[in-house]
Write a protein that holds these residues in place. Structure first.
Motif, PDB file in Angstrom:
ATOM      1  N   GLU A   1       0.967  -1.188  -0.145  1.00 29.56           N
ATOM      2  CA  GLU A   1       0.085  -0.015   0.040  1.00 29.56           C
ATOM      3  C   GLU A   1       0.917   1.201  -0.049  1.00 29.56           C
ATOM      4  O   GLU A   1       1.942   1.251   0.507  1.00 29.56           O
ATOM      5  N   THR A   2       0.482   2.372  -0.574  1.00 30.07           N
ATOM      6  CA  THR A   2       1.045   3.619  -0.814  1.00 30.07           C
ATOM      7  C   THR A   2       0.554   4.651  -0.414  1.00 30.07           C
ATOM      8  O   THR A   2      -0.797   4.609  -0.367  1.00 30.07           O
ATOM      9  N   ALA A   3       1.061   5.734   0.088  1.00 34.39           N
ATOM     10  CA  ALA A   3       0.499   6.885   0.474  1.00 34.39           C
ATOM     11  C   ALA A   3       1.521   8.096   0.442  1.00 34.39           C
ATOM     12  O   ALA A   3       2.966   7.586   0.528  1.00 34.39           O
ATOM     13  N   SER A   4       1.273   9.374   0.172  1.00 33.15           N
ATOM     14  CA  SER A   4       2.217  10.395   0.063  1.00 33.15           C
ATOM     15  C   SER A   4       2.123  11.189   1.219  1.00 33.15           C
ATOM     16  O   SER A   4       1.060  11.543   1.906  1.00 33.15           O
ATOM     17  N   PHE A   5       3.223  11.870   1.717  1.00 34.20           N
ATOM     18  CA  PHE A   5       3.227  12.799   2.674  1.00 34.20           C
ATOM     19  C   PHE A   5       4.306  13.870   2.183  1.00 34.20           C
ATOM     20  O   PHE A   5       5.553  13.381   2.114  1.00 34.20           O
ATOM     21  N   GLU A   6       3.662  15.272   1.857  1.00 34.20           N
ATOM     22  CA  GLU A   6       4.680  16.114   1.182  1.00 34.20           C
ATOM     23  C   GLU A   6       5.232  15.196   0.077  1.00 34.20           C
ATOM     24  O   GLU A   6       4.569  14.917  -0.732  1.00 34.20           O
ATOM     25  N   GLU A   7       6.870  15.500  -0.018  1.00 35.78           N
ATOM     26  CA  GLU A   7       7.582  15.044  -1.388  1.00 35.78           C
ATOM     27  C   GLU A   7       7.738  13.351  -1.034  1.00 35.78           C
ATOM     28  O   GLU A   7       8.376  12.818  -2.046  1.00 35.78           O
ATOM     29  N   VAL A   8       7.332  12.867  -0.033  1.00 34.50           N
ATOM     30  CA  VAL A   8       7.634  11.484   0.495  1.00 34.50           C
ATOM     31  C   VAL A   8       6.734  10.657  -0.005  1.00 34.50           C
ATOM     32  O   VAL A   8       5.441  10.624   0.337  1.00 34.50           O
ATOM     33  N   THR A   9       7.209   9.459  -0.591  1.00 33.97           N
ATOM     34  CA  THR A   9       6.248   8.177  -0.646  1.00 33.97           C
ATOM     35  C   THR A   9       6.480   7.087   0.308  1.00 33.97           C
ATOM     36  O   THR A   9       7.466   6.615   0.443  1.00 33.97           O
ATOM     37  N   GLN A  10       5.271   6.946   0.919  1.00 35.53           N
ATOM     38  CA  GLN A  10       5.392   5.486   1.766  1.00 35.53           C
ATOM     39  C   GLN A  10       5.112   4.529   1.253  1.00 35.53           C
ATOM     40  O   GLN A  10       4.096   4.423   0.642  1.00 35.53           O
ATOM     41  N   ILE A  11       5.950   3.740   1.345  1.00 40.77           N
ATOM     42  CA  ILE A  11       5.525   1.985   0.758  1.00 40.77           C
ATOM     43  C   ILE A  11       5.281   1.076   2.022  1.00 40.77           C
ATOM     44  O   ILE A  11       6.358   0.763   2.695  1.00 40.77           O
ATOM     45  N   ARG A  12       3.902   0.813   2.344  1.00 41.83           N
ATOM     46  CA  ARG A  12       3.659  -0.292   3.362  1.00 41.83           C
ATOM     47  C   ARG A  12       3.646  -1.670   2.790  1.00 41.83           C
ATOM     48  O   ARG A  12       2.901  -1.881   1.693  1.00 41.83           O
ATOM     49  N   MET A  13       4.459  -2.516   3.387  1.00 43.63           N
ATOM     50  CA  MET A  13       4.666  -4.021   2.716  1.00 43.63           C
ATOM     51  C   MET A  13       4.325  -4.789   3.924  1.00 43.63           C
ATOM     52  O   MET A  13       4.477  -4.797   4.895  1.00 43.63           O
ATOM     53  N   SER A  14       3.533  -5.967   3.618  1.00 44.79           N
ATOM     54  CA  SER A  14       3.224  -7.090   4.399  1.00 44.79           C
ATOM     55  C   SER A  14       2.881  -8.354   3.730  1.00 44.79           C
ATOM     56  O   SER A  14       2.507  -8.456   2.679  1.00 44.79           O
ATOM     57  N   ARG A  15       3.416  -9.573   4.037  1.00 47.02           N
ATOM     58  CA  ARG A  15       3.254 -10.696   3.693  1.00 47.02           C
ATOM     59  C   ARG A  15       1.551 -10.937   3.804  1.00 47.02           C
ATOM     60  O   ARG A  15       0.966 -10.451   4.617  1.00 47.02           O
ATOM     61  N   GLU A  16       1.047 -11.446   2.798  1.00 44.58           N
ATOM     62  CA  GLU A  16      -0.437 -11.662   2.955  1.00 44.58           C
ATOM     63  C   GLU A  16      -0.764 -13.211   2.984  1.00 44.58           C
ATOM     64  O   GLU A  16      -0.282 -13.857   2.302  1.00 44.58           O
ATOM     65  N   ILE A  17      -1.720 -13.484   3.986  1.00 46.49           N
ATOM     66  CA  ILE A  17      -2.094 -14.742   4.274  1.00 46.49           C
ATOM     67  C   ILE A  17      -3.775 -14.838   4.183  1.00 46.49           C
ATOM     68  O   ILE A  17      -4.080 -13.979   4.984  1.00 46.49           O
ATOM     69  N   GLY A  18      -4.275 -15.570   3.422  1.00 47.04           N
ATOM     70  CA  GLY A  18      -5.641 -15.546   3.328  1.00 47.04           C
ATOM     71  C   GLY A  18      -6.161 -14.326   2.974  1.00 47.04           C
ATOM     72  O   GLY A  18      -7.372 -13.696   3.300  1.00 47.04           O
ATOM     73  N   GLY A  19      -5.391 -13.447   2.249  1.00 42.49           N
ATOM     74  CA  GLY A  19      -6.167 -12.202   1.875  1.00 42.49           C
ATOM     75  C   GLY A  19      -5.806 -10.946   2.827  1.00 42.49           C
ATOM     76  O   GLY A  19      -6.182 -10.012   2.698  1.00 42.49           O
ATOM     77  N   LYS A  20      -5.254 -11.175   3.795  1.00 46.00           N
ATOM     78  CA  LYS A  20      -5.070 -10.367   5.020  1.00 46.00           C
ATOM     79  C   LYS A  20      -3.399 -10.024   5.258  1.00 46.00           C
ATOM     80  O   LYS A  20      -2.506 -11.059   5.338  1.00 46.00           O
ATOM     81  N   PRO A  21      -2.985  -8.892   5.578  1.00 45.76           N
ATOM     82  CA  PRO A  21      -1.727  -8.464   6.166  1.00 45.76           C
ATOM     83  C   PRO A  21      -1.312  -9.267   7.217  1.00 45.76           C
ATOM     84  O   PRO A  21      -2.177  -9.330   8.128  1.00 45.76           O
ATOM     85  N   VAL A  22       0.059  -9.742   7.498  1.00 44.87           N
ATOM     86  CA  VAL A  22       0.272 -10.222   8.581  1.00 44.87           C
ATOM     87  C   VAL A  22       1.010  -9.319   9.373  1.00 44.87           C
ATOM     88  O   VAL A  22       0.504  -9.495  10.624  1.00 44.87           O
ATOM     89  N   TYR A  23       1.745  -8.433   8.894  1.00 43.95           N
ATOM     90  CA  TYR A  23       2.524  -7.408   9.871  1.00 43.95           C
ATOM     91  C   TYR A  23       2.960  -6.383   8.950  1.00 43.95           C
ATOM     92  O   TYR A  23       4.036  -6.705   7.995  1.00 43.95           O
ATOM     93  N   TRP A  24       2.566  -5.122   8.861  1.00 41.30           N
ATOM     94  CA  TRP A  24       3.032  -4.214   7.945  1.00 41.30           C
ATOM     95  C   TRP A  24       4.409  -3.545   8.464  1.00 41.30           C
ATOM     96  O   TRP A  24       4.877  -3.492   9.665  1.00 41.30           O
TER      97      TRP A  24
END
Length: 268
Positions: free
Chosen positions: A3-26
């Motif tokens: 998942e991505t989001a922006s804050f000022e000129e910064v792009t945040q990239i949140r990542m997680s392993r997916e199990i059963g369609g749900k994130p395990v730990y961001w």
């Protein structure tokens, strides 16, 4: 899962392993002016590489050697040929096979060994200058990147929350407090924390100060109970109502007992 989001000129990239369609730990990485700070875990390396196909990266920094911060290194290095930098103490650890507990393998996976270069004192991009601040405590070989003109602080794992309840056995709370104070004292008009947990803290100084006060007060209370003759498990029960559930889930690696032991070693 990304998942991505922006804050000022910064792009945040949140990542997680997916199990059963749900994130395990961001876990979060940050992209700013072609500089990528951390690369997430191995399970999301391919997705991160695909994202960077259309959001070019020219240089990478690892804040430290833990598997949830270096998991995309090898894939990005092979695909884009970018240089990766890391704190000097982390360089040899990133280059060798990791030794993980079962919970780490399940949540983040084994990072492929990768070649990194020791971080210089500053990292320059086309528009910004990032100063490298030594911030041990969470681990040896941990660094934060600070862009003073913008007040941005990419803080890795030196700060997660104001009141932690558990830590890893190698974490040193005395060093963590000293690192937080180093960040607070930086000559910037503001200090925005971009944390690896995905939390962006706009009043970073206040958050760091609250965390320091919590740790120092906890140290005083723990030492007082020890003087009364209480052992570590008894102190954990007295102050926290018992051990945190993460201790059982993480083979004892994340535990309240670790936190109590660490604050006991802090200097008054």
């Amino acid at each position: 899962m990304i998942e991505t989001a922006s804050f000022e000129e910064v792009t945040q990239i949140r990542m997680s392993r997916e199990i059963g369609g749900k994130p395990v730990y961001w876990v979060a990485a940050y992209l700013v002016d072609g500089l990528l700070i951390d690369t997430g875990c191995s399970y999301t390396a391919a997705e991160l590489a695909a994202f960077l196909n259309i959001h070019p990266v020219r240089r990478i920094v690892n804040t430290h050697f833990h598997e949830d911060h270096i998991g995309g290194n090898r894939a990005l290095q092979e695909k884009f040929g970018v240089e990766i930098f890391a704190p000097a103490d982390s360089v040899p650890l990133i280059a060798r096979e990791a030794k993980l507990f079962p919970y780490q393998e399940m949540v983040w996976g084994y990072p492929a060994p990768s070649e990194t270069r020791p971080l210089p004192a500053v990292i320059r991009t086309e528009r910004y200058l990032f100063e490298v601040i030594d911030t041990p405590g969470h681990s040896a070989g941990h660094a934060a990147l600070v862009e003073k003109s913008r007040g941005w602080c990419f803080s890795g794992d030196i700060f997660a929350r104001e009141k932690m309840k558990f830590i890893r056995p190698e974490e040193e709370m005395g060093e963590t407090v000293a690192s937080m104070k180093r960040l607070i004292d930086l000559p910037t008009d503001r200090l925005i924390l971009f944390t690896s947990m995905g939390r962006i803290v706009e009043d970073g100084r206040q958050a760091l100060l609250a965390c320091i006060q919590y740790i120092e007060e906890l140290s005083r209370r723990v030492k007082a109970l020890e003087k009364k003759g209480l052992g570590i498990p008894e102190i954990v029960r007295e102050l926290f109502g018992g051990e945190h559930a993460f201790a059982a889930l993480s083979n004892g690696q994340y535990s309240t007992e670790n936190l109590v032991r660490s604050v006991l070693k802090m200097e008054d």
